[in-house]
Design a protein around this motif. Structure first.
Motif, PDB file in Angstrom:
ATOM      1  N   ASP A 282      39.353  54.303  66.486  1.00  0.00           N
ATOM      2  CA  ASP A 282      38.607  53.121  66.051  1.00  0.00           C
ATOM      3  C   ASP A 282      39.496  52.072  65.386  1.00  0.00           C
ATOM      4  O   ASP A 282      38.998  51.078  64.853  1.00  0.00           O
ATOM      5  CB  ASP A 282      37.474  53.519  65.102  1.00  0.00           C
ATOM      6  N   VAL A 283      40.822  52.286  65.402  1.00  0.00           N
ATOM      7  CA  VAL A 283      41.759  51.339  64.811  1.00  0.00           C
ATOM      8  C   VAL A 283      42.515  50.628  65.925  1.00  0.00           C
ATOM      9  O   VAL A 283      42.994  51.262  66.872  1.00  0.00           O
ATOM     10  CB  VAL A 283      42.756  52.053  63.876  1.00  0.00           C
ATOM     11  N   VAL A 284      42.621  49.313  65.808  1.00  0.00           N
ATOM     12  CA  VAL A 284      43.318  48.499  66.804  1.00  0.00           C
ATOM     13  C   VAL A 284      44.616  47.976  66.193  1.00  0.00           C
ATOM     14  O   VAL A 284      44.654  47.600  65.010  1.00  0.00           O
ATOM     15  CB  VAL A 284      42.442  47.319  67.267  1.00  0.00           C
ATOM     16  N   GLY A 285      45.674  47.972  66.974  1.00  0.00           N
ATOM     17  CA  GLY A 285      46.948  47.442  66.511  1.00  0.00           C
ATOM     18  C   GLY A 285      47.516  46.431  67.484  1.00  0.00           C
ATOM     19  O   GLY A 285      47.221  46.453  68.686  1.00  0.00           O
ATOM     20  N   GLU A 286      48.325  45.529  66.949  1.00  0.00           N
ATOM     21  CA  GLU A 286      49.055  44.565  67.778  1.00  0.00           C
ATOM     22  C   GLU A 286      50.428  45.143  68.062  1.00  0.00           C
ATOM     23  O   GLU A 286      51.118  45.615  67.148  1.00  0.00           O
ATOM     24  CB  GLU A 286      49.176  43.242  67.032  1.00  0.00           C
ATOM     25  N   VAL A 287      50.838  45.111  69.311  1.00  0.00           N
ATOM     26  CA  VAL A 287      52.095  45.730  69.722  1.00  0.00           C
ATOM     27  C   VAL A 287      52.885  44.787  70.619  1.00  0.00           C
ATOM     28  O   VAL A 287      52.334  43.869  71.231  1.00  0.00           O
ATOM     29  CB  VAL A 287      51.842  47.068  70.461  1.00  0.00           C
ATOM     30  N   GLY A 288      54.179  45.040  70.686  1.00  0.00           N
ATOM     31  CA  GLY A 288      55.054  44.312  71.591  1.00  0.00           C
ATOM     32  C   GLY A 288      55.512  45.219  72.709  1.00  0.00           C
ATOM     33  O   GLY A 288      55.991  46.335  72.450  1.00  0.00           O
ATOM     34  N   VAL A 289      55.371  44.775  73.950  1.00  0.00           N
ATOM     35  CA  VAL A 289      55.698  45.606  75.106  1.00  0.00           C
ATOM     36  C   VAL A 289      56.544  44.807  76.086  1.00  0.00           C
ATOM     37  O   VAL A 289      56.516  43.579  76.098  1.00  0.00           O
ATOM     38  CB  VAL A 289      54.413  46.096  75.816  1.00  0.00           C
ATOM     39  N   ASP A 290      57.319  45.533  76.916  1.00  0.00           N
ATOM     40  CA  ASP A 290      58.006  44.851  78.002  1.00  0.00           C
ATOM     41  C   ASP A 290      57.185  45.009  79.275  1.00  0.00           C
ATOM     42  O   ASP A 290      56.083  45.557  79.256  1.00  0.00           O
ATOM     43  CB  ASP A 290      59.456  45.320  78.152  1.00  0.00           C
ATOM     44  N   HIS A 306      53.564  46.076  65.755  1.00  0.00           N
ATOM     45  CA  HIS A 306      53.652  44.847  64.983  1.00  0.00           C
ATOM     46  C   HIS A 306      52.803  44.911  63.715  1.00  0.00           C
ATOM     47  O   HIS A 306      53.315  44.815  62.609  1.00  0.00           O
ATOM     48  CB  HIS A 306      53.222  43.643  65.828  1.00  0.00           C
ATOM     49  N   ARG A 307      51.493  45.114  63.883  1.00  0.00           N
ATOM     50  CA  ARG A 307      50.617  45.099  62.705  1.00  0.00           C
ATOM     51  C   ARG A 307      49.233  45.596  63.091  1.00  0.00           C
ATOM     52  O   ARG A 307      48.857  45.568  64.271  1.00  0.00           O
ATOM     53  CB  ARG A 307      50.484  43.689  62.129  1.00  0.00           C
ATOM     54  N   PRO A 308      48.442  46.069  62.105  1.00  0.00           N
ATOM     55  CA  PRO A 308      47.047  46.413  62.398  1.00  0.00           C
ATOM     56  C   PRO A 308      46.244  45.148  62.682  1.00  0.00           C
ATOM     57  O   PRO A 308      46.579  44.058  62.213  1.00  0.00           O
ATOM     58  CB  PRO A 308      46.573  47.077  61.094  1.00  0.00           C
ATOM     59  N   ARG A 309      45.161  45.324  63.442  1.00  0.00           N
ATOM     60  CA  ARG A 309      44.246  44.210  63.704  1.00  0.00           C
ATOM     61  C   ARG A 309      42.835  44.610  63.270  1.00  0.00           C
ATOM     62  O   ARG A 309      41.986  44.946  64.104  1.00  0.00           O
ATOM     63  CB  ARG A 309      44.267  43.838  65.191  1.00  0.00           C
ATOM     64  N   PRO A 310      42.560  44.606  61.964  1.00  0.00           N
ATOM     65  CA  PRO A 310      41.240  45.008  61.484  1.00  0.00           C
ATOM     66  C   PRO A 310      40.124  44.062  61.917  1.00  0.00           C
ATOM     67  O   PRO A 310      38.944  44.408  61.838  1.00  0.00           O
ATOM     68  CB  PRO A 310      41.403  45.005  59.953  1.00  0.00           C
ATOM     69  N   ASP A 311      40.508  42.889  62.390  1.00  0.00           N
ATOM     70  CA  ASP A 311      39.509  41.920  62.856  1.00  0.00           C
ATOM     71  C   ASP A 311      39.026  42.236  64.267  1.00  0.00           C
ATOM     72  O   ASP A 311      38.082  41.586  64.752  1.00  0.00           O
ATOM     73  CB  ASP A 311      40.102  40.512  62.835  1.00  0.00           C
TER      74      ASP A 311
END
Length: 323
Positions: A282-290, A306-311
Motif C-alpha cells: 500500500d506504499v508508493v515510491g518514486e524511482v529512477g529507471v533506465d 528517489h522518495r516515498p509518494r504518500p500522495d
C-alpha cells in the motif's frame, strides 16, 4: 604463434547525452558483450569476463566461415524477436549445449553486432586510432560482403543521429557509447563514455530484503491489466538515511499476500534466491529507471529509489505493460 583475444575496452557512465567534441557515437545494444577471433583456423568466442560461448552459439561459429583468417571483432551478441531485442532469449541460450543449442539457434538465432576491429589479416590493430579501426572494419564488411549473423554497428559524429538513436528504447536500445576518434583500443581501460537514458516513475513496495527496521533493498511491484500484483524490479542498496526514512512506512504483510510462496532471484542469471519479507502493498515510491526491460515489462537493471509518494495510492501507479 596464435593471437590471443585481449580484455575488452570498457566504458564509464556520463550524465549527458551530448556528443563530446572529437568523439564518435555508437548505439548501446541490449545484448551480451563478446569478442570473436578466427586465427590459424581456430575460432574463439568469449564473453566480457572470458567465458567460452562457442557451444551456446553454433550459428556464430558457422558464420565465421565468411571471415578471413586473422580477423578479430569486438561486439555484442543480440537476439531479435518480434520487433525488439530480446535479452531474455539471449540469456536462455547461454545455458544450451549440443542439440539444445542447435534448436535454439534455429528458434532464436543470434547476430554478432561488430563495433570494433582488433585483428586484420593477422595484424594486431589495437594500437590504431578508433577512426582508422572503424574505416578498416567497414572495409571488412564491404569487401567480404558479410551477411547474417554479422551486423555492422552504426557509428556517427552527428548529434542529430545520436538523438534519433535515443528514441529507440522501445526496441531495446539502451543508450549511446562515445569513443574518442584518436584513441587506440586499450584493453581493460574505461575510456569510452556510456550514456543511458533514465526516467522517473512510480512503483508499489511489495517486499524488502534486510529487516523492517532497516530495509536493505526494496522489491517493487505494479498491477497488470488483469489486476494481479506483479514483480517489476529491485532497488539498489539503500543508503542508511534512505533506509531509515522508509522503515516507518512498512507493515509486515498480514494474511495472504499476492506474492506468498514466490521466490526471487538475486539478479539476472543468478541461481541465488533472496531472503525477503513481504510487506503490505500500500506504499508508493518514486524511482529512477533506465530503459532496459524484459518482454514482460520488468526493469532488468537495479532501480534507484528517489522518495516515498504518500500522495499516491497503488491504483495511481501505471500498470505493468508487456513489451
Amino acid at each position: 604463434m596464435t593471437w590471443t583475444l585481449p580484455e575488452p575496452m570498457l566504458s564509464t557512465p556520463t550524465p549527458r547525452p551530448d556528443l563530446p567534441p572529437g568523439m564518435a557515437g555508437e548505439p548501446k545494444w541490449d545484448g551480451y558483450r563478446a569478442l570473436l577471433s578466427i586465427d590459424a583456423g581456430r575460432v574463439e568466442l568469449r564473453s566480457r569476463r572470458g567465458t567460452d560461448l562457442r557451444a551456446a552459439f553454433p550459428e556464430i561459429l558457422t558464420g565465421a566461415a565468411q571471415l578471413r583468417d586473422g580477423t578479430a571483432f569486438d561486439g555484442e551478441l543480440v537476439v531479435w524477436e518480434e520487433g525488439r531485442l530480446a535479452f531474455e532469449r539471449l540469456q536462455q541460450r547461454t545455458q544450451r549445449r549440443g542439440a539444445g543449442a542447435a534448436r535454439a539457434a534455429g528458434e532464436w538465432s543470434a547476430h554478432f553486432v561488430a563495433f570494433d576491429l582488433l585483428l586484420l589479416n593477422g595484424n594486431d590493430t589495437t594500437s590504431w586510432p578508433y577512426r582508422r579501426r572503424r574505416t578498416a572494419l567497414e572495409s571488412v564488411f564491404s569487401a567480404r560482403r558479410l551477411t547474417a549473423p554479422w551486423t555492422l554497428c552504426p557509428s556517427t559524429t552527428d548529434q542529430d543521429v545520436v538523438n534519433e538513436w535515443l528514441t529507440w528504447a522501445a526496441i531495446g536500445m539502451e543508450g549511446v557509447v562515445y569513443k574518442r576518434l584518436t584513441e587506440p583500443y586499450r584493453p581493460g581501460a574505461r575510456s569510452w563514455l556510456k550514456y543511458k537514458p533514465r526516467e522517473t516513475t512510480e512503483a508499489i513496495l511489495g517486499a524488502i530484503t534486510g529487516t523492517l527496521a532497516a530495509p536493505r533493498t526494496v522489491l517493487l511491484a505494479r498491477y497488470d491489466t488483469s489486476g494481479n500484483l506483479q514483480y517489476v524490479g529491485r532497488t539498489t542498496t539503500l543508503a542508511a538515511a534512505t533506509s531509515a526514512s522508509i522503515a516507518p512506512l512498512l507493515t509486515r504483510s498480514s494474511g495472504e499476500h499476492p506474492w506468498t510462496g514466490w521466490t526471487f532471484s538475486a539478479g539476472w542469471g543468478s541461481r541465488e534466491t533472496l531472503d525477503v519479507t513481504l510487506v503490505q502493498p500500500d506504499v508508493v515510491g518514486e524511482v529512477g529507471v533506465d530503459v532496459a526491460r524484459d518482454s514482460a515489462g520488468r526493469w532488468r537493471h537495479p532501480v534507484r529509489w528517489h522518495r516515498p509518494r504518500p500522495d499516491l495510492s497503488p491504483t495511481d501507479v501505471p500498470h505493468l505493460e508487456p513489451r
